[in-house]
Design an enzyme around this catalytic site. Sequence first.
Site: not given
Length: 495
Positions: A154-155, A178, A232, A253-254, A287, A388
């Site tokens: 969402w960021n 999605k 995440g 990409e975490l 992130c 995090e």
Amino acid sequence: MSDLARYNLFINGEEAAPAGGEWIDSFNPYTGDPWARIPRGNETDVARAVEAADAAYRAPEWGGLKPSTRGNLLYKLADALAQEADRLAEIEVRDNGKLIAEMSAQCHYIPQFYRYFGGLADKVEGAVIPSDKPGMFTYTKHEPLGVVAGIIPWNSPLFLLTWKLAAALAAGNTFVVKPSEHASASTIEFAKVMAEAGLPPGVLNVVTGYGPEVGEPLAGHPKVAKVAFTGGEMGGKAVYTKAASELKPATLELGGKSPNIVFDDADMDGAVKGAISGIFAATGQTCIAGSRLLVQESIHDEFVERLVDFAKTAQMGDPMSFDTQVGPVTTQAQYQKILNYIQIAKEEGADCVLGGGPAERPECGSGWFVEPTIFDNVTNDMRIAQEEVFGPVLSVITFTDEDDAIRIANDTIYGLASGVWTQNVKRAITVSDRLESGMVWVNTYRAVSYMSPFGGYKRSGHGRENGQDAIYEFLQTKTVWMSTAEEVPNPFVLR
Ligand code: NAD
């Protein structure tokens, strides 16, 4: 009947109601109230979207295009997106509460990604192999994969979609996305802009809804050739496991717990701004947040004093105002999570030198605001230094010398980004070499570009987005062997 804006799925070039007939409220983090309803998609919708993408991949209108023509379509998309940048940015602010200053900059920058990858579309060349086999002509070509699935957080919805979509389309694939259930509206609007710009139906399809109901069936769909995920660790694991069950590749990409390291020879003013930008920009919901500030012991007291003085001036309030510097947190769950971490840090014995709770300023209204928070005297083994938070919470850790800084910086499961503040060029280079992270910023922080690879070491993920190599994440190599020999040699041995 609710008077909220109601969105539909976007499949095969047109809006579609969700098969289950259900919608989800999307909240405005500044007011805490719902402002729109987005479709609650399910496996049936995923199947429709993937079929549409697969058909588009095979159709002459997309699959049959020359790479230069595909590139031209991406230029057209870039022009259309440039026209719509302000409108899309406003939708994002309403949906995720990030600052208009940031979302507007992102939305105006997005067209460049389509121009860059549009330009790259016809520059992917195969090779003629100087074969060691007599009578053999061998060449390679790079071909698209088919249907790519993108799963987005969402960021920064459109920015992070674009990091995948631009390269995937330039390579000739089609796409099903999605978006996050917390911020889907801009992606649906984006798909409409794309259709109006002349991209054929089915090239981009949007299925909104929850992770387990949409993300998992999408990642596991047999006709999806590759999954590109940003989010995440829990979601990443679920998606990766689903992709693995069908033996398909995934880029991930975490998260991160990035060290921002300030040496005693740094330009103090610049480093203070860098520390602020690392943790309070985007309300820490990024992130690449520089959430661990490593400060050399000899300058610690002066640096922390200056940092706190600067952070105190941050203007909070309506994210739609260009003057606001720290906005709300995107979801109520995230707001609670941040407050829990603040409590944990206090219990662990860290010294709270700024903030440390909900922001109850009049300008924050009823939104989900957390005070910019700084913990001093953090040790790297504390949870606040290892986990995090994804919010405006900074941990200050001191170090003695270069070796100590590197040891602390690398002592984390993550490896997304690092910052180094020094005026010593030799130190800048050697420290950058020793840091275990995909990006290192020296005397700057939070710089990204379509030209520069982005991605993580260790548990921050794998694969890279952006930069020329990113297109190869969405291509596969074919080797063609052609015999020019007069006779067929012994068929019982390897050629
Ligand atoms: P999230 O993992 O909760 O959600 C990301 C996406 O995955 C959403 O679309 C969500 O619906 C979906 N999802 C969640 N569970 C799923 C499941 N079981 N199966 C399939 N899909 C599932 O992440 P978030 O809270 O939206 O975003 C914050 C996280 O994203 C942070 O950890 C942050 O560090 C990370 N992030 C990473 C980068 C990067 O580029 N490395 C960029 C931005 C955010």
